[in-house]
Design a protein around this motif. Structure first.
Motif, PDB file in Angstrom:
ATOM      1  N   VAL A 104       0.881  -1.274  -0.349  1.00 52.06           N
ATOM      2  CA  VAL A 104      -0.517  -0.247  -0.346  1.00 52.06           C
ATOM      3  C   VAL A 104       0.967   1.931   0.441  1.00 52.06           C
ATOM      4  N   HIS A 133       1.183   5.461  -0.737  1.00 52.89           N
ATOM      5  CA  HIS A 133      -0.045   6.979  -0.751  1.00 52.89           C
ATOM      6  C   HIS A 133       0.916   8.282  -0.900  1.00 52.89           C
ATOM      7  N   SER A 181       0.455   0.705   6.509  1.00 48.34           N
ATOM      8  CA  SER A 181      -0.685   0.303   7.151  1.00 48.34           C
ATOM      9  C   SER A 181      -1.825   0.684   6.871  1.00 48.34           C
ATOM     10  N   ASP A 182      -2.276   1.648   5.824  1.00 47.75           N
ATOM     11  CA  ASP A 182      -3.219   2.532   5.485  1.00 47.75           C
ATOM     12  C   ASP A 182      -2.235   3.618   4.592  1.00 47.75           C
ATOM     13  N   SER A 183      -3.711   4.136   3.438  1.00 46.77           N
ATOM     14  CA  SER A 183      -3.203   5.226   2.921  1.00 46.77           C
ATOM     15  C   SER A 183      -3.058   6.642   3.911  1.00 46.77           C
ATOM     16  N   SER A 184      -4.384   6.357   4.897  1.00 51.63           N
ATOM     17  CA  SER A 184      -4.420   7.543   5.755  1.00 51.63           C
ATOM     18  C   SER A 184      -2.789   7.704   5.892  1.00 51.63           C
ATOM     19  N   HIS A 203      -0.747   6.508  13.175  1.00 49.14           N
ATOM     20  CA  HIS A 203      -2.004   6.154  11.849  1.00 49.14           C
ATOM     21  C   HIS A 203      -1.471   5.353  11.919  1.00 49.14           C
ATOM     22  N   GLY A 204      -0.710   4.341  12.866  1.00 49.51           N
ATOM     23  CA  GLY A 204      -0.452   2.597  12.096  1.00 49.51           C
ATOM     24  C   GLY A 204       0.688   2.864  11.252  1.00 49.51           C
ATOM     25  N   ALA A 236       2.997  -1.626   6.960  1.00 52.71           N
ATOM     26  CA  ALA A 236       2.506  -2.296   7.429  1.00 52.71           C
ATOM     27  C   ALA A 236       3.414  -3.704   8.773  1.00 52.71           C
TER      28      ALA A 236
END
Length: 224
Positions: free
Chosen positions: A103, A105, A120-123, A153-154, A157
């Motif tokens: 992932v 971004h 872990s997440d694009s946010s 925010h994570g 990953a």
């Protein structure tokens, strides 16, 4: 394997990068800065020379976008690269090739650009930009707040193991160059602790370099 924020401070003229990775010694490969010119983070499957080539293009008068495109055009394997750049106008450019890991971004903000891969997440990247824009104080402090926001925010990953922050000012050497090359856990916390120790001494080291006659004591035996 990496999250980073690259930024420019129009008030001080400083450029800086804060970065963290699951790989060892991310600060040895990825952040590239030149006083008065710009900053580049070359990451993912890293080709360090992209940093210097992009800075060379900026130094020759290219915009951030032009400099990045020119540097990538010289790389046979640009599909594997992720690169961010910011110039002396606060203009940013970024690139993630088709082979960027996991992932990934990128996001531009006010005088900053953040990017990451294997997230872990694009946010995570959105949080870094928001963290930088809302932070106050020295550019180094704002960069580290942005990096911390990404971790909170994570982050990646998997676990982060190294972190670095580098800032240039008016001098041909870095004003700040702090690294945690390996930590089993929480390298960003260790990096922030280093900055808290270094910040009160930072300007004294500049004075020592520019005019040793005015240098404060090191406070060690033989130089009290």
């Amino acid at each position: 394997m990496t999250i980073s924020i690259t930024a420019y401070c129009p008030d001080s003229g400083q450029f800086g990068i804060a970065i963290s990775s699951s790989s060892i010694a991310v600060g040895a490969r990825c952040p590239w800065l030149m006083a008065g010119v710009g900053a580049v983070s070359s990451q993912n499957i890293t080709l360090p020379v992209l940093g210097q080539k992009t800075l060379d293009q900026l130094s020759a008068g290219s915009s951030a976008d032009q400099a990045l495109k020119a540097a990538l055009a010289q790389d046979t394997f640009s599909a594997y690269r992720q690169v961010t750049v910011i110039d002396a106008n606060g203009e940013a450019a970024c690139f993630s090739g088709t082979e960027t890991l996991g992932v990934h971004h990128m996001k531009k903000g006010i005088n900053c650009v953040a990017a990451g891969n294997m997230l872990s997440d694009s946010s995570v990247i959105d949080a870094m930009v928001a963290g930088f824009e809302s932070a106050t104080g020295e550019l180094t402090s704002r960069l580290l707040e942005a990096l911390k926001a990404g971790i909170q925010h994570g982050g990646e990953a998997g676990p982060e193991h190294s972190a670095a922050v580098k800032v240039v000012d008016d001098y041909p050497w870095p004003l700040v160059d702090l690294r945690v090359d390996w930590a089993d856990e929480n390298p960003v916390d260790e990096l922030m602790a280093l900055w808290q120790d270094y910040e009160p001494q930072m300007n004294a080291y500049v004075t020592r370099a520019l005019d040793p006659r005015k240098a404060p004591s090191y406070g060690v035996p033989g130089d009290e």
